[in-house]
Design an enzyme around this catalytic site. Structure first.
Site, PDB file in Angstrom:
ATOM      1  N   CYS A   1       0.825  -1.219   0.000  1.00  0.00           N
ATOM      2  CA  CYS A   1       0.000   0.000   0.000  1.00  0.00           C
ATOM      3  C   CYS A   1       0.857   1.266   0.000  1.00  0.00           C
ATOM      4  CB  CYS A   1      -0.998  -0.020   1.160  1.00  0.00           C
ATOM      5  SG  CYS A   1      -2.271   1.242   0.936  1.00  0.00           S
TER       6      CYS A   1
ATOM      7  N   HIS B   1      -3.536  -5.463   0.161  1.00  0.00           N
ATOM      8  CA  HIS B   1      -3.137  -5.700   1.556  1.00  0.00           C
ATOM      9  C   HIS B   1      -3.055  -7.187   1.904  1.00  0.00           C
ATOM     10  CE1 HIS B   1      -3.132  -1.600   3.194  1.00  0.00           C
ATOM     11  NE2 HIS B   1      -4.055  -1.363   2.271  1.00  0.00           N
TER      12      HIS B   1
ATOM     13  N   GLU C   1      -1.513  -8.473   4.195  1.00  0.00           N
ATOM     14  CA  GLU C   1      -1.498  -8.643   5.667  1.00  0.00           C
ATOM     15  C   GLU C   1      -2.905  -8.797   6.230  1.00  0.00           C
ATOM     16  OE1 GLU C   1      -1.391  -5.817   4.233  1.00  0.00           O
ATOM     17  OE2 GLU C   1      -2.235  -4.226   5.473  1.00  0.00           O
TER      18      GLU C   1
END
Ligand code: MN
Length: 238
Positions: free
Chosen positions: A110, A213, A215
């Site tokens: 990001c 993303h 994560e």
């Protein structure tokens, strides 16, 4: 077999209201699950300190967060739309330079893809809704582990090699994006409205960055796990 795991220096998140460093567990857990040890770095900015810190890290993870300062790509901020953290920018620019110089594996997520592109000479859309309006939803809402738009994965790129898929669904939580790509980077994935969503630097051990993303999605999304694993594998190969 060497039991030593690679150590990944993770860029700290900054909470402006609380004047504090913080961290989302997914960055650390995603890296740990992929086989490395994550450590959260401080906002050290001294050249010697940073070099010493970087020498302890086998790779670096550039995390999400505040907008990258437009001064990094020679623009004035669009008023009211851009929120920066100067100490993050200063530290991350210095850390990136040292890590690129040393050819350490680097993964950007990001803000990370934006910081890397700006630092290497590219430019950013400061605000997608006002500068690149489209029907693609780049600003997803909870739960963040679900895809909200698709990207085309370009053939003959390391991401395509890894995933063997021409299109994947990705989550998305950004209002800035790459505008002009840095000359040393190549595009690996593009959204349907033409936003560059993944890049790499050819000729490197591993310098990848994604606009989405992993994560948030690695628990439910195999491509996200493969990206973390590929990053860690690059460190294991040294
Ligand atoms: Mn997006």
């Amino acid at each position: 077999m060497d039991p030593r795991k690679p150590i990944v220096g993770v860029m700290p998140l900054w909470d402006e209201e609380k004047d504090s460093l913080w961290m989302l567990p997914g960055y650390l857990d995603g890296i740990a699950e992929a086989g490395a040890i994550p450590i959260i770095l401080p906002f050290a900015t001294g050249e010697a300190e940073l070099k010493q810190l970087m020498s302890m890290c086998d790779g670096l993870l550039f995390t999400g967060g505040q907008d990258v300062s437009p001064s990094l790509y020679r623009e004035e901020p669009l008023s009211g739309l851009v929120h920066c953290c100067n100490k993050r920018d200063t530290m991350e620019v210095a850390a990136l330079r040292i890590a690129v110089e040393a050819d350490k594996p680097i993964l950007g997520i990001c803000r990370g893809i934006q910081l890397i592109n700006a630092c290497l000479g590219g430019t950013l859309y400061q605000d997608i809704p006002s500068q690149h309006p489209s029907d693609t939803n780049h600003h997803g809402t909870m739960p963040y582990d679900r895809p909200v738009h698709e990207v085309a994965v370009l053939p003959n790129t390391p991401l395509y090699e890894l995933l063997q898929k021409k299109r994947i669904g990705v989550n998305s939580y950004h209002h800035q994006a790459i505008k002009d790509l840095a000359t040393s980077l190549r595009t690996m994935a593009v959204s349907d409205d033409g936003i560059i969503e993944a890049v790499y630097m050819p000729g490197r051990r591993f310098l990848w960055a994604v606009q989405w993303h992993p994560e948030f999605s690695y628990k439910v999304d195999e491509p996200s796990r493969k990206i973390f694993r590929s990053f860690v594998e690059a460190m294991e190969e040294q």
